[in-house]
Design a protein around this motif. Structure first.
Motif, PDB file in Angstrom:
ATOM      1  N   GLY A 551       0.697  -1.131   0.208  1.00  0.00           N
ATOM      2  CA  GLY A 551       0.049  -0.043   0.132  1.00  0.00           C
ATOM      3  C   GLY A 551       1.023   1.068   0.086  1.00  0.00           C
ATOM      4  O   GLY A 551       0.340   2.255   0.509  1.00  0.00           O
ATOM      5  N   ILE A 552       1.938   1.324  -0.532  1.00  0.00           N
ATOM      6  CA  ILE A 552       2.993   2.424  -0.627  1.00  0.00           C
ATOM      7  C   ILE A 552       2.862   3.245  -1.913  1.00  0.00           C
ATOM      8  O   ILE A 552       3.100   2.365  -2.994  1.00  0.00           O
ATOM      9  CB  ILE A 552       4.226   1.915  -0.141  1.00  0.00           C
ATOM     10  N   GLN A 553       2.580   4.266  -2.131  1.00  0.00           N
ATOM     11  CA  GLN A 553       2.523   4.989  -3.311  1.00  0.00           C
ATOM     12  C   GLN A 553       3.750   5.998  -3.629  1.00  0.00           C
ATOM     13  O   GLN A 553       3.960   6.799  -2.307  1.00  0.00           O
ATOM     14  CB  GLN A 553       1.296   5.522  -3.479  1.00  0.00           C
ATOM     15  N   GLN A 554       4.224   5.997  -4.430  1.00  0.00           N
ATOM     16  CA  GLN A 554       5.479   7.098  -4.805  1.00  0.00           C
ATOM     17  C   GLN A 554       5.580   7.360  -6.113  1.00  0.00           C
ATOM     18  O   GLN A 554       4.918   6.905  -7.181  1.00  0.00           O
ATOM     19  CB  GLN A 554       6.831   6.140  -4.556  1.00  0.00           C
ATOM     20  N   SER A 555       6.185   8.425  -6.489  1.00  0.00           N
ATOM     21  CA  SER A 555       6.481   9.150  -7.734  1.00  0.00           C
ATOM     22  C   SER A 555       7.251   7.807  -8.742  1.00  0.00           C
ATOM     23  O   SER A 555       8.176   7.406  -8.182  1.00  0.00           O
ATOM     24  CB  SER A 555       7.039  10.390  -7.900  1.00  0.00           C
ATOM     25  N   ARG A 556       7.002   8.092  -9.833  1.00  0.00           N
ATOM     26  CA  ARG A 556       7.770   7.438 -11.122  1.00  0.00           C
ATOM     27  C   ARG A 556       9.349   7.650 -10.645  1.00  0.00           C
ATOM     28  O   ARG A 556       9.985   6.715 -10.868  1.00  0.00           O
ATOM     29  CB  ARG A 556       7.116   7.236 -12.234  1.00  0.00           C
ATOM     30  N   ASP A 557       9.486   8.923 -10.419  1.00  0.00           N
ATOM     31  CA  ASP A 557      10.890   9.262 -10.583  1.00  0.00           C
ATOM     32  C   ASP A 557      11.562   8.754  -9.070  1.00  0.00           C
ATOM     33  O   ASP A 557      12.527   8.093  -9.423  1.00  0.00           O
ATOM     34  CB  ASP A 557      11.202  10.660 -10.368  1.00  0.00           C
ATOM     35  N   GLN A 558      10.873   8.753  -7.964  1.00  0.00           N
ATOM     36  CA  GLN A 558      11.614   7.999  -7.069  1.00  0.00           C
ATOM     37  C   GLN A 558      11.861   6.469  -7.283  1.00  0.00           C
ATOM     38  O   GLN A 558      12.792   5.971  -6.958  1.00  0.00           O
ATOM     39  CB  GLN A 558      10.632   8.232  -5.765  1.00  0.00           C
ATOM     40  N   ASN A 559      10.815   5.838  -7.899  1.00  0.00           N
ATOM     41  CA  ASN A 559      10.881   4.438  -8.036  1.00  0.00           C
ATOM     42  C   ASN A 559      12.010   4.151  -8.960  1.00  0.00           C
ATOM     43  O   ASN A 559      12.925   3.356  -8.702  1.00  0.00           O
ATOM     44  CB  ASN A 559       9.857   3.839  -8.797  1.00  0.00           C
ATOM     45  N   GLU A 560      12.427   4.952  -9.860  1.00  0.00           N
ATOM     46  CA  GLU A 560      13.309   4.893 -11.028  1.00  0.00           C
ATOM     47  C   GLU A 560      14.767   4.924 -10.153  1.00  0.00           C
ATOM     48  O   GLU A 560      15.775   4.234 -10.309  1.00  0.00           O
ATOM     49  CB  GLU A 560      13.249   5.606 -12.159  1.00  0.00           C
ATOM     50  N   ARG A 561      14.788   6.011  -9.511  1.00  0.00           N
ATOM     51  CA  ARG A 561      16.105   6.310  -8.696  1.00  0.00           C
ATOM     52  C   ARG A 561      16.486   4.834  -7.810  1.00  0.00           C
ATOM     53  O   ARG A 561      17.644   4.478  -7.610  1.00  0.00           O
ATOM     54  CB  ARG A 561      15.984   7.521  -7.828  1.00  0.00           C
ATOM     55  N   LEU A 562      15.451   4.584  -6.926  1.00  0.00           N
ATOM     56  CA  LEU A 562      15.554   3.427  -5.997  1.00  0.00           C
ATOM     57  C   LEU A 562      15.961   2.113  -6.851  1.00  0.00           C
ATOM     58  O   LEU A 562      16.717   1.473  -6.223  1.00  0.00           O
ATOM     59  CB  LEU A 562      14.327   3.093  -5.205  1.00  0.00           C
ATOM     60  N   ALA A 563      15.129   1.926  -7.650  1.00  0.00           N
ATOM     61  CA  ALA A 563      15.700   0.774  -8.622  1.00  0.00           C
ATOM     62  C   ALA A 563      17.071   0.758  -9.074  1.00  0.00           C
ATOM     63  O   ALA A 563      17.707  -0.111  -9.008  1.00  0.00           O
ATOM     64  CB  ALA A 563      14.677   0.456  -9.863  1.00  0.00           C
ATOM     65  N   ALA A 564      17.543   1.911  -9.675  1.00  0.00           N
ATOM     66  CA  ALA A 564      18.835   2.003 -10.194  1.00  0.00           C
ATOM     67  C   ALA A 564      19.949   2.030  -8.729  1.00  0.00           C
ATOM     68  O   ALA A 564      20.767   1.175  -8.995  1.00  0.00           O
ATOM     69  CB  ALA A 564      19.056   3.411 -10.903  1.00  0.00           C
ATOM     70  N   ALA A 565      19.405   2.613  -7.726  1.00  0.00           N
ATOM     71  CA  ALA A 565      20.320   2.372  -6.548  1.00  0.00           C
ATOM     72  C   ALA A 565      20.482   0.846  -6.037  1.00  0.00           C
ATOM     73  O   ALA A 565      21.608   0.645  -5.570  1.00  0.00           O
ATOM     74  CB  ALA A 565      19.934   3.351  -5.437  1.00  0.00           C
ATOM     75  N   SER A 566      19.567   0.101  -6.389  1.00  0.00           N
ATOM     76  CA  SER A 566      19.486  -0.981  -6.050  1.00  0.00           C
ATOM     77  C   SER A 566      20.326  -2.203  -6.802  1.00  0.00           C
ATOM     78  O   SER A 566      20.129  -3.215  -6.590  1.00  0.00           O
ATOM     79  CB  SER A 566      17.983  -1.623  -5.884  1.00  0.00           C
ATOM     80  N   ASN A 567      20.985  -1.715  -7.933  1.00  0.00           N
ATOM     81  CA  ASN A 567      21.719  -2.359  -8.963  1.00  0.00           C
ATOM     82  C   ASN A 567      20.839  -3.279  -9.451  1.00  0.00           C
ATOM     83  O   ASN A 567      21.434  -4.502  -9.928  1.00  0.00           O
ATOM     84  CB  ASN A 567      23.079  -2.969  -8.272  1.00  0.00           C
ATOM     85  N   ALA A 568      19.571  -3.014  -9.717  1.00  0.00           N
ATOM     86  CA  ALA A 568      18.574  -4.031 -10.236  1.00  0.00           C
ATOM     87  C   ALA A 568      18.703  -5.377  -9.556  1.00  0.00           C
ATOM     88  O   ALA A 568      18.261  -6.326 -10.319  1.00  0.00           O
ATOM     89  CB  ALA A 568      18.684  -3.868 -11.901  1.00  0.00           C
ATOM     90  N   LEU A 569      19.353  -5.633  -8.486  1.00  0.00           N
ATOM     91  CA  LEU A 569      19.190  -7.003  -7.915  1.00  0.00           C
ATOM     92  C   LEU A 569      17.765  -7.129  -6.804  1.00  0.00           C
ATOM     93  O   LEU A 569      17.470  -6.379  -6.172  1.00  0.00           O
ATOM     94  CB  LEU A 569      20.383  -6.940  -7.001  1.00  0.00           C
ATOM     95  N   PRO A 570      16.951  -8.054  -7.330  1.00  0.00           N
ATOM     96  CA  PRO A 570      15.784  -8.409  -6.671  1.00  0.00           C
ATOM     97  C   PRO A 570      15.756  -8.294  -4.897  1.00  0.00           C
ATOM     98  O   PRO A 570      15.035  -7.813  -4.101  1.00  0.00           O
ATOM     99  CB  PRO A 570      15.386  -9.731  -7.011  1.00  0.00           C
ATOM    100  N   LEU A 571      16.889  -8.920  -4.519  1.00  0.00           N
ATOM    101  CA  LEU A 571      17.195  -8.801  -2.993  1.00  0.00           C
ATOM    102  C   LEU A 571      17.129  -7.592  -2.556  1.00  0.00           C
ATOM    103  O   LEU A 571      16.543  -7.211  -1.476  1.00  0.00           O
ATOM    104  CB  LEU A 571      18.258  -9.883  -2.748  1.00  0.00           C
ATOM    105  N   ILE A 572      18.044  -6.774  -3.041  1.00  0.00           N
ATOM    106  CA  ILE A 572      18.200  -5.294  -2.622  1.00  0.00           C
ATOM    107  C   ILE A 572      16.778  -4.664  -2.702  1.00  0.00           C
ATOM    108  O   ILE A 572      16.566  -3.781  -2.152  1.00  0.00           O
ATOM    109  CB  ILE A 572      19.343  -4.641  -3.278  1.00  0.00           C
TER     110      ILE A 572
END
Length: 1024
Positions: A551-572
């Motif tokens: 139930g968490i909503q965020q902007s697309r820009d925030q999601n893109e930044r977090l996914a990139a910072a996660s190195n696109a690894l599912p665990l992270i």
């Protein structure tokens, strides 16, 4: 005569590929290339919103839907239908991942399947309940036009109603601003054959909704299921929906397995046998045009509803053009399967749990609702796992957190859920020693010895009595039992298993047993899959799906930044979601990822790095050294920075690191994940702990830049430079940052040395913004270290760059700095002084200063004195250009000829390009037109051979001048060259010339247009 149809089914599944079947029972299968599937998403996303090309999308869909034999099968079915004078009805069965794409743009051999008269393109929707068979329409079918709530905006019913010719249709009283019960009552009372519903639509929480009226003064949004209930008592032959986003198909955002239930789909599944919905918001003009075409075609003798929809789409294409997307907005959905060819055995509907035979297993439940991505790997495992394959032991290898365990769990669940499972028993053995939680790394109970594996195997197979026997006898009895009982054994986190007997046991199991191993380290297997980070779009989808579950909503820009910072690894990514769910702000989570949290880095790679330190000190030290590279690295760079003199030792270290997934390899390049770099930085303490590798890295790139220096080699290799440029830039920035410390004199010296060598590259390749930035910053470092010559050299490179921009004022600023540096030198290097003289003369020529001629002659005299004749080419070209601008064409031509002679003998392609560029104009204005056009042809050949941007600018400029000077007969060619010149000079930053052509091009367009108008008019009395 009624329209005849031939049936053709095309089933597309993201995992299983394409399967086709025709009415005569022939079948074909094929598999697309992953790149083709990835290409669909951006093309589909752009076709409605960003002016994307429907043709490009259709061609991309053709590559996906018609691979190999499927294309041959379809072509044969098409030819057969034409011979039988029938229409080929193409039914698309699409899995949930592919359904959201606008398949109405599908093409086959340059024909649109949704508009061509030989086809009817429709989507198949399986019915949830039984429906009555389709009836033939009567001579005057009843049509009910209904509209939804007017509160969401005005709805035009009158225009649609007026289209209906009462001679051909029984037109019922329209329902305006209707409620759901009004619609229900009208359907039961009047029993229309066609319902034309016009309403506002939306998508809410993945569900399509339509706005109907509520008590006449408000809106009630009805879900797809609610709206479908009105057809319980009467089902029209067709429902035609004109609603905004009625199809609820989010183009380009098809999450794996995430159901977007559209109103169109729900109606087809539960109500009428045919539904037409719109896959994009359409204007009233388009809606009326489609309706007009549809109802007109339906009045033709023998026309069917499906064929009328097909021809209506074709009519939209003809009216609005096939370069615009409106012909593809209408989705025709056909439900039911009574007349449909049966489904192939390997299709997507095979994964049904309810009727599958029972499989013995000890699998844990899926801990996710939707499996995202990894389609290629799922297909590979589907081919490798069956008992009749030739791979008894399959490995899934990859870095920690890449999703190996989840991939194995998903494919094994699919195995046991298949209608005809390939295995009687599936055994899951977990060797995972620890788990990552929000509270940190926690221990995990696991197996570590052969006895543990045997126990799990015997218990799951129902052979617990074997556990009382000695281990060798257990092994033998289990092997005998597996001969008649197909077994699949999965050992997860195999890298933690210390007992060598386990690998011996699984390697010697009899057919048809299969073993699947997941491991962070490479293990010798029959075949293997190497798993890396997810794709960017898949990582974002996984993040959004996990956030939605909580139930968490965020902007697309925030999601893109977090996914990139996660190195696109599912665990992270899941670690990120856990912290967000616990109340951490996105910026706080980003900061944790950037700093490299102890728990995350230690869990993912701590064990592997510690194991490496104990077992292989050389490889461990090379790993630390490799962490100084910002991007990918060559093997040569890796070896030199790691101080590995022997290629054999270097390659052994690389093989070890690749096997432990501490390095990745793409082609010939090596790369380290950022999370590993952060872990190493913590292990060595700080950046100072990487001082020795950094020193070796500076030395390596200084040698590298000198080796490939474009000023020392007339035909330099550019590919090595572009492969390493990211690392060089990062190293320069790091040295500049370290040099800001007053005590870091060594960093300043390294920074200056590297900038001096690097500036040659950025000048030759036109990277002027970087060169100007270096020229500004090097003055500070150069003054601190007293390296006056280096500052002068970079300033002259900057002056040369400003020369290419024809910016004389900026050149003078750099030349003033050069003179200041010369004052500190006891001896000025001749080459630097000659470059200074050359730049001084060029700056004067740009200003059209009469002194330029004298300055050039002084430069030529100095070149003769130092004995470097090849330097004269550039000066002679500038003298030619200066004289050409003064209108002295004979002098210009003489200088150009001398420059060409020297540059050709020296292999100086840059000066050759410049001479080729000015030569045509000089010859033309000397009256030698044939020679001028011949010179243009030579320049075109030069551009084709070398493709330099400067050469293209010279070609376009000279050709434009000559063609325009030739008059009206060459005007069209002159315009084309002028447009090309404007684009090139704009890209080169040549503001003066770009502005000139920016003014000229519109005027030329106006002249060409007017001439065309005059030519279309018939000249009086034969005059012109």
């Amino acid at each position: 005569m009624a329209q005849r149809f031939s049936e053709f089914e095309l089933r597309l599944d993201a995992v299983h590929g394409v399967h086709s079947r025709s009415a005569d029972g022939h079948e074909a299968s094929g598999q697309w290339v992953d790149a083709d599937l990835l290409a669909i998403e951006p093309l589909a996303a752009n076709v409605f919103t960003a002016g994307g090309s429907p043709k490009r999308l259709g061609d991309a869909m053709e590559r996906l839907a018609f691979p190999g034999r499927v294309a041959e099968h379809f072509a044969t079915a098409w030819q057969l239908a034409r011979r039988n004078h029938s229409v080929l009805r193409v039914r698309l069965r699409l899995d949930v991942k592919l359904a959201p794409f606008p398949w109405e743009f599908l093409r086959f051999r340059d024909r649109w399947l949704a508009t061509h008269a030989d086809f009817v393109l429709a989507r198949h929707v399986a019915r949830a309940v039984g429906g009555r068979p389709a009836d033939q329409l009567p001579d005057r079918p009843k049509i009910l036009v209904a509209s939804g709530s007017q509160q969401e905006g005005p709805i035009q019913v009158g225009e649609i109603h007026q289209l209906l010719n009462t001679r051909h249709y029984e037109v019922l009283e329209p329902l305006e601003d209707c409620e759901l019960r009004d619609l229900d009552q009208a359907l039961v009372r009047d029993r229309p054959h066609i319902l034309h519903l016009i309403a506002h639509g939306r998508v809410r929480d993945g569900q399509g909704e339509i706005a109907l009226s509520h008590r006449g003064d408000s809106t009630h949004w009805h879900t797809a299921d609610q709206l479908a209930t009105v057809f319980d008592r009467w089902q029209p032959e067709l429902v035609l929906l004109h609603t905004c986003d009625s199809a609820a198909r989010p183009r380009g955002e098809a999450s794996d397995g995430e159901q977007h239930v559209s109103v169109t789909d729900a109606m087809a599944a539960k109500g009428p046998l045919r539904v037409v919905g719109m896959s994009a918001p359409i204007s009233n003009e388009v809606a009326v045009a489609f309706s007009n075409e549809f109802y007109r075609e339906l009045t033709r003798t023998g026309a069917t509803i499906e064929y009328a929809v097909q021809l209506a789409r074709r009519g939209l294409g003809r009216e609005f053009g096939f370069t615009r997307p409106w012909f593809g907005v209408a989705n025709l959905l056909l439900s039911g399967a009574a007349e449909h060819p049966p489904a192939p055995e390997t299709g997507p509907d095979d994964l049904v749990v309810s009727q599958a035979p029972r499989v013995r297993h000890n699998l844990r439940q899926r801990d996710y609702t939707t499996f995202v991505g990894r389609d290629r790997e799922l297909r590979q495992l589907s081919n490798l796992l069956p008992p009749d394959s030739s791979c008894p032991v399959i490995g899934v290898f990859g870095p920690a957190g890449s999703g190996k365990s989840t991939l194995a769990l998903e494919i094994v669940h699919r195995v046991i859920e298949a209608p005809k499972p390939a295995f009687d028993t599936v055994i899951w053995v977990s060797a995972q020693t620890q788990v990552l939680t929000r509270a940190g790394v926690q221990p995990h109970s696991h197996v570590n010895a052969l006895e543990d594996v045997l126990q799990s195997t015997a218990l799951t197979m129902g052979r617990s009595e074997l556990l009382r026997l000695p281990v060798p006898e257990q092994v033998e009895r289990l092997r005998l039992a597996m001969v008649d009982q197909p077994v699949l054994i999965v050992i997860d986190n195999f890298e933690t298993v210390d007992d060598h007997r386990v690998l011996e046991f699984v390697s010697e199991l009899p057919a048809p047993t299969r073993v699947l191993l997941t491991s962070r380290e490479f293990v010798e297997c029959s075949d293997h899959i190497r798993l890396g980070p997810m794709g960017e779009s898949e990582a974002i989808r996984l993040l959004e799906l996990e956030l939605s579950r909580r139930g968490i909503q965020q902007s697309r820009d925030q999601n893109e930044r977090l996914a990139a910072a996660s190195n696109a690894l599912p665990l992270i990514i899941k670690w990120v979601v856990g912290h967000l769910a616990a109340g951490h702000a996105p910026d706080s989570v980003l900061a944790k990822l950037a700093s490299g949290t102890d728990d995350l880095a230690a869990y993912c790679f701590g064990t592997s790095v510690e194991s490496l330190r104990m077992r292989n000190p050389d490889a461990y030290q090379s790993l630390i050294s490799a962490s100084v590279f910002a991007g990918s690295m060559s093997r040569e760079a890796f070896g030199e920075v790691a101080a590995l003199d022997s290629p054999h030792v270097r390659d052994e270290c690389i093989a070890t690191l690749l096997g432990m997934n501490l390095l990745e390899q793409t082609g010939e390049r090596l790369r380290m994940l950022p999370v590993i770099k952060r872990l190493i930085l913590k292990l060595v303490g700080d950046v100072a702990g990487l001082a020795e590798p950094r020193t070796r890295q500076v030395a390596y790139y200084l040698r590298f830049l000198k080796k490939y220096n474009p000023k020392q080699d007339s035909t330099p290799e550019t590919e090595p430079f572009w492969q390493e440029v990211h690392n060089i830039r990062a190293l320069i920035r790091a040295l500049q940052t370290e040099g800001a410390d007053e005590d870091a004199e060594g960093a300043d010296k390294d920074y200056v040395k590297l900038c001096v060598e690097y500036s040659s590259f950025v000048w030759v390749h036109g990277l002027w913004a970087e060169l100007f930035e270096i020229a500004q910053s090097i003055g500070v470092s150069g003054r601190k270290t007293g390296d006056w010559e280096a500052v002068a050299k970079v300033a002259l490179d900057a002056a040369l760059a400003y020369m290419d921009r024809f910016d004389a004022d900026a050149m003078r600023e750099q030349l003033t700095l050069v003179l200041e540096m010369f004052e500190h030198l006891d001896r000025i290097p001749p080459q630097l002084y000659e470059t200074f003289l050359f730049c001084r003369a060029a700056a004067a020529a740009i200003r059209r200063d009469a002194a330029a001629q004298q300055y050039f002659e002084e430069d030529l005299e100095f070149i003769e004195s130092i004995g470097e004749r090849w330097r004269k080419a550039g000066t002679l070209w500038w003298m030619g250009a200066f004289n050409a601008r003064q209108g002295r064409w004979e002098d210009a031509q003489r200088y150009f000829d001398q420059a060409m002679e020297i540059s050709e003998s020296a292999g100086d392609r840059r000066t050759m390009a410049l001479v080729y560029g000015w030569r045509p104009a000089a010859l033309y204005f000397l009256g030698r037109k044939n020679d001028a056009f011949g010179s243009i042809a030579e320049l075109e050949g030069f551009v084709q051979r070398y493709g330099q941007l400067t050469s293209k600018g010279q070609l376009a400029d000279s050709a434009a001048i000559i063609h325009l000077a030739e008059g009206l007969a060459h005007l069209q060619s002159g315009l084309a060259y002028a447009e090309a010149a404007h684009g090139v000079f704009r890209d080169l930053g040549r503001k003066e010339l770009a502005a000139h052509y920016e003014a000229v091009v519109p005027a030329l367009h106006e002249i060409v247009t007017r001439l065309a108008e005059l030519q279309r008019k018939e000249p009086p009395n034969g005059s012109t």
